[in-house]
Enzyme design. Structure first.
Site, PDB file in Angstrom:
ATOM      1  N   SER A 206       0.825  -1.203   0.000  1.00  0.00           N
ATOM      2  CA  SER A 206       0.000   0.000   0.000  1.00  0.00           C
ATOM      3  C   SER A 206       0.871   1.270   0.000  1.00  0.00           C
ATOM      4  O   SER A 206       1.704   1.423  -0.890  1.00  0.00           O
ATOM      5  CB  SER A 206      -0.977  -0.049   1.181  1.00  0.00           C
ATOM      6  OG  SER A 206      -1.996   0.894   1.015  1.00  0.00           O
ATOM      7  N   ASP A 302      -8.741  -3.544  -6.615  1.00  0.00           N
ATOM      8  CA  ASP A 302      -8.156  -3.213  -5.317  1.00  0.00           C
ATOM      9  C   ASP A 302      -9.221  -2.496  -4.469  1.00  0.00           C
ATOM     10  O   ASP A 302      -9.680  -1.410  -4.824  1.00  0.00           O
ATOM     11  CB  ASP A 302      -6.958  -2.297  -5.590  1.00  0.00           C
ATOM     12  CG  ASP A 302      -6.171  -1.935  -4.350  1.00  0.00           C
ATOM     13  OD1 ASP A 302      -6.791  -1.754  -3.279  1.00  0.00           O
ATOM     14  OD2 ASP A 302      -4.935  -1.815  -4.456  1.00  0.00           O
ATOM     15  N   HIS A 369      -6.497  -6.147  -1.230  1.00  0.00           N
ATOM     16  CA  HIS A 369      -5.576  -4.999  -1.224  1.00  0.00           C
ATOM     17  C   HIS A 369      -4.177  -5.598  -1.104  1.00  0.00           C
ATOM     18  O   HIS A 369      -3.689  -6.126  -2.074  1.00  0.00           O
ATOM     19  CB  HIS A 369      -5.969  -4.026  -0.111  1.00  0.00           C
ATOM     20  CG  HIS A 369      -5.228  -2.726  -0.110  1.00  0.00           C
ATOM     21  ND1 HIS A 369      -5.050  -1.968  -1.238  1.00  0.00           N
ATOM     22  CD2 HIS A 369      -4.610  -2.041   0.885  1.00  0.00           C
ATOM     23  CE1 HIS A 369      -4.353  -0.869  -0.940  1.00  0.00           C
ATOM     24  NE2 HIS A 369      -4.077  -0.902   0.332  1.00  0.00           N
TER      25      HIS A 369
END
Ligand SMILES: *[C@@H]1O[C@H](CO)[C@@H](O)[C@H](O)[C@H]1NC(C)=O
Ligand SMILES: *[C@@H]1O[C@H](CO)[C@@H](O)[C@H](O)[C@H]1NC(C)=O
Ligand SMILES: *[C@@H]1O[C@H](CO)[C@@H](O)[C@H](O)[C@H]1NC(C)=O
Ligand SMILES: *[C@@H]1O[C@H](CO)[C@@H](O)[C@H](O)[C@H]1NC(C)=O
Length: 427
Positions: A206, A302, A369
């Site tokens: 991330s 995502d 994610h």
């Protein structure tokens, strides 16, 4: 029509049909039981790490001389990392993983962040489990299990790219030291053995995936010339897309982060000379100028990007997207069409990178994610796969030059191996 053989045949057919249903039902139950067993097994091993329940937990090390160097978290506390030494053939190999956790773009959001573990080491867990890509269990992590492993904690709010020149001088106590933290942690790791590393993989998830891309080439330069050094960004390929109401929410957000924290100074000069600094904070621009080999793991759907870039709350005043954002199975036909458009934009943004001969990618069609730091998605019997390869296998094939890895999944909902997230439980 009284042919007994024929009647017998139809009888058999009917019998078989009933039996088939029972058989399928039976199989489904067995499969379900198996899935649950595998799932709870992988969850348990997620928690315990490996055979010894205690050894998957790794202690936090606070950076030495942090204050002297001015390398401090948003609140002025020392930043930190977790290090587990490598062993056997992995003694001189290093795998770094940068923690994620969004960004802060205003004085208010950075001020609330400094009262959390993402802005201050005062709130960080002192022992954290090392799982998936950080695991030392060869079953969970077949190619990197015995490497030195470092998890770098994220406490600056700008993907390790803030600079103190932009700190407010009016009594607001916020430190923008991301770049200095990065350099200080690298120096410390070099001093405890990384300077001699033969094989190195810099990774992150991330905002940590973005940090990986931002620092990839500089990281290459501090290591031995003949070492194998590559970078892996997990769920870090944030798109510069319009939201469903036609606004550039992400683009405004990044512009604010870059402005507030003085990020421009840390961005690629080749990029900043051509466009506005915040545009150079987008991965699609960063990878154009990155010379070190990069691998991108990113789901095409995502969930963070769907919830914050495609359909942020501000773009959806009537909550039309609420259910769909919580569980992709709740999206209706028109929303799925928009999601397919988002996937197409991602593939388009990746088009140039796809031609990069040193690059690799694993773009699966899951509502997920980060997928590298959990055993269940990195490498397990029930992991998401493309062409029957787990993420761990695909990354290793690319890292060790075993083969070219440019995996792009077929569109949702074609891949049954996905671990699609469901956030709707609490409703
Ligand atoms: C994991 O830890 C729990 C609690 O400590 C224990 O009950 C369980 O047996 C462990 N599982 C494995 C696979 O080691
Ligand atoms: C300092 O300036 C910032 C940005 O202009 C403002 O948001 C903040 O409230 C100010 N702080 C103080 C203590 O005046
Ligand atoms: C999908 O849901 C949205 C919001 O509730 C609605 O506006 C749209 O008409 C729906 N589309 C279909 C095909 O059902
Ligand atoms: C997929 O890979 C596994 C090993 O990871 C292997 O046992 C299995 O046969 C493969 N399946 C197919 C369809 O190739």
């Amino acid at each position: 029509m009284a042919n007994p053989r024929l009647r017998g045949f139809f009888w058999w057919k009917r019998w078989a049909k009933t039996n088939w249903i029972i058989l399928v039902a039976g199989f489904t139950i067995i499969l379900l039981a198996l899935t649950v067993t595998i799932d709870s097994w992988s969850k348990e091993s997620d928690l315990n790490g490996s055979l010894d329940p205690k050894t998957s937990l790794v202690d936090l090390t606070l950076l030495r001389n942090a204050k002297d160097r001015g390398a401090v978290c948003l609140d002025g506390s020392a930043p930190g990392y977790h290090l587990r030494k490598g062993f056997g053939s992995g003694t001189n190999n290093w795998l770094l993983h940068i923690e994620g956790g969004g960004w802060c773009d205003t004085v208010a959001s950075c001020s609330s962040r400094k009262r959390t573990a993402l802005g201050s080491s005062l709130y960080m867990d002192h022992r954290i489990p090392f799982l998936g890509i950080l695991s030392h269990d060869p079953l969970q992590n077949p190619d990197f299990f015995n490497w030195n492993k470092v998890k770098i904690r994220y406490c600056d709010g700008a993907s390790f790219s803030g600079n103190p020149e932009s700190e407010l001088k009016n009594g607001t106590e916020l430190f923008f030291r991301g770049q200095i933290i990065w350099e200080a942690i690298m120096d410390e790791l070099l001093s405890v053995g990384m300077a001699n590393a033969r094989q190195v993989l810099l990774s992150g998830c991330s905002a940590g995936g973005l940090a990986t891309l931002l620092h990839c080439d500089d990281f290459r330069k501090i290591l031995l010339k003949d070492a194998r050094v590559k970078c892996l960004a997990d769920a870090g390929f944030f798109l510069n897309e319009k939201d469903v109401s036609g606004n550039h929410a992400m683009h405004s957000f990044y512009r604010d982060v870059v402005r507030l924290q003085g990020v421009a100074k840390s961005l690629q000069r080749a990029c900043v000379s051509r466009m506005e600094p915040f545009q150079c904070f987008f991965p699609q621009e960063i990878v154009k100028n990155t010379k070190t080999p990069v691998f991108l793991v990113n789901p095409a759907y995502d969930f963070w990007q769907i919830q914050h870039i495609l359909a942020p709350d501000a773009s959806d005043p009537y909550n039309n997207w609420r259910k769909c954002k919580l569980n992709i199975n709740n999206c209706n036909a028109s929303q799925i069409e928009i999601l397919q458009g988002f996937r197409n934009s991602m593939l388009k943004s990746l088009h140039e990178f796809q031609q990069n001969k040193d690059g690799g990618m694993f773009i699966n069609s899951c509502f997920a994610h980060c997928q590298t730091w959990m055993a269940s998605t990195w490498h397990s019997p029930s992991s998401p796969r493309i062409n029957n390869k787990t993420i761990a296998e695909s990354v290793a094939d690319w890292y060790f030059d075993r083969k070219v890895v440019k995996e792009i999944d077929c569109p949702y909902p074609c891949n049954p191996t996905c671990h699609n997230m469901d956030f709707s439980g609490g409703l």
